[in-house]
Design an enzyme around this catalytic site. Structure first.
Site, PDB file in Angstrom:
ATOM      1  N   SER A   1       8.135   0.766  35.745  1.00 48.91           N
ATOM      2  CA  SER A   1       6.982   0.004  35.933  1.00 48.91           C
ATOM      3  C   SER A   1       6.384  -0.112  37.259  1.00 48.91           C
ATOM      4  CB  SER A   1       7.297  -1.376  35.195  1.00 48.91           C
ATOM      5  OG  SER A   1       6.337  -2.254  35.517  1.00 48.91           O
TER       6      SER A   1
ATOM      7  N   TYR B   1      12.515  -9.176  35.509  1.00 48.81           N
ATOM      8  CA  TYR B   1      11.821  -8.105  34.879  1.00 48.81           C
ATOM      9  C   TYR B   1      11.662  -6.965  36.211  1.00 48.81           C
ATOM     10  CZ  TYR B   1       8.424  -4.586  32.629  1.00 48.81           C
ATOM     11  OH  TYR B   1       7.901  -3.369  32.321  1.00 48.81           O
TER      12      TYR B   1
END
Ligand SMILES: NC(=O)c1ccc[n+]([C@@H]2O[C@H](COP(=O)([O-])OP(=O)(O)OC[C@H]3O[C@@H](n4cnc5c(N)ncnc54)[C@H](O)[C@@H]3O)[C@@H](O)[C@H]2O)c1
Length: 316
Positions: free
Chosen positions: A192, A205
């Site tokens: 990401s 995350y």
């Protein structure tokens, strides 16, 4: 006396020889680096041929929704056999039906929690028998709890690492041997933009996506040095926020320039990156170069830029 002088002059000669060898190797290295810089600069402006994937058996995780679903559709459309793996049986079944309606390649659904090592290893045995040995793996399944660190529970932090990171070790353990046996393969991992830049409300995350980056970079080295040198490729992708619902409260200051991406376009960029053997890329591409430049500037400059762009996620 004469003997000592002879020994000394031999030692000087051998040292001189070693220095010349080092200098020569260093010069060769410099020339090769310059050549590679030239080649990759030229490649930026030329269209690279995309590999045919029609004969591949591709395992994709997280195909029940979002980017994984679009990847399954696009690879099936290119004629590949796609093995769709998701914990959500109905969403995954829907993806497989839509893939098979394209009447190009073929798709098959398997329900599995990819964070469960035993289940993943069992699944690999089943897939080998029912579909065949896997030639490509796309590690895509992921979750994104979004709130300040002190509001994230230990269970949630563990789960984030179980699904976003450890699952990738289990799928590698399960499917890399298939590729090694066939002397070819490609491993794609969806990290990401949060694996490139630290963002608030996303501490676990971001940590998990940075971990994926490290996993893939180290794996690429191991595969480059091992007996399957250049036969098993790797591609790591860092997408910016994408409109799948995973990002529940996105914060976007410049929607025209850096608005939420369309999952179809993200999947298409991933497929092109894989088919042209790109080792790592952000989507959009420029963000990786921008980040590389910013990392060399004083930290305060990067902070000024972050504050100006002012994009990320609000807490759930
Ligand atoms: N959406 C974004 O903004 C964005 C941005 C950058 C990177 N990513 C990454 O892209 C990947 C896909 O994201 P998305 O937006 O398509 O998410 P999504 O929530 O739309 O889809 C994720 C899929 O993974 C499945 N899944 C979750 N846990 C699983 C498990 N334990 N076992 C098997 N399947 C599981 C879900 O059922 C779902 O079908 C993720 O790794 C995510 O971190 C997403």
């Amino acid at each position: 006396m004469i003997e000592t002088e002879i020994i000394e002059s031999r030692q000087i000669g051998s040292r001189l020889y070693n220095v010349l060898v080092d200098l020569f190797e260093f010069t060769v290295l410099l020339v090769r680096i310059l050549l590679e810089v030239f080649i990759s600069t030229v490649q930026q402006f030329t269209r690279k041929e995309q590999k045919d994937v029609s004969g591949e058996i591709i395992v994709i995780t997280g195909t029940g929704h979002g980017i994984g679903r679009e990847l399954a559709l696009q690879y099936t459309d290119l004629g590949a056999t796609v093995v769709c793996v998701d914990i959500n049986e109905s969403g995954n079944q829907q993806t497989v039906s839509d893939c098979n309606r394209l009447q190009r390649g073929a798709a098959q659904a398997y329900t599995c929690d990819v964070s469960n090592r035993e289940k993943v290893l069992e699944l690999a045995t089943k897939i080998k028998i029912e579909v065949g040995p896997v030639t490509m793996l796309v590690n895509n399944a992921g979750i994104m709890p979004t709130r300040p660190l002190d509001k994230q529970t230990p269970e949630e932090i563990r789960k984030t690492f179980d699904i976003n990171v450890l699952s990738q070790f289990w799928t590698l353990e399960a499917f890399l041997p298939h590729m090694r046996e066939q002397n070819r393969g490609h491993i794609v991992s969806i990290s990401s933009i949060a694996g490139v830049i630290g963002l608030s409300n996303l501490v676990p995350y971001c940590a998990s996506k940075f971990a994926v980056r490290g996993l893939m970079e180290a794996l690429q080295e191991e595969l480059r040095e091992g007996p399957h040198k250049n036969l098993i490729k790797t591609t790591t992708i860092y997408p910016y926020m994408t409109n799948t619902g995973l990002c529940k409260n996105p914060k976007v200051k410049f929607p025209k320039i850096l608005g939420l991406l369309d999952p179809k376009q993200v999947a298409s960029a991933i497929v092109v990156a894989q088919r042209t053997d790109v080792a790592e890329a952000t989507i959009p591409r420029g963000l990786l170069y921008l980040n590389n430049v910013c990392r060399n500037l004083p930290r305060s400059c990067a902070e000024l830029l972050k504050d100006y762009v002012d994009s990320g996620v609000y807490s759930d």
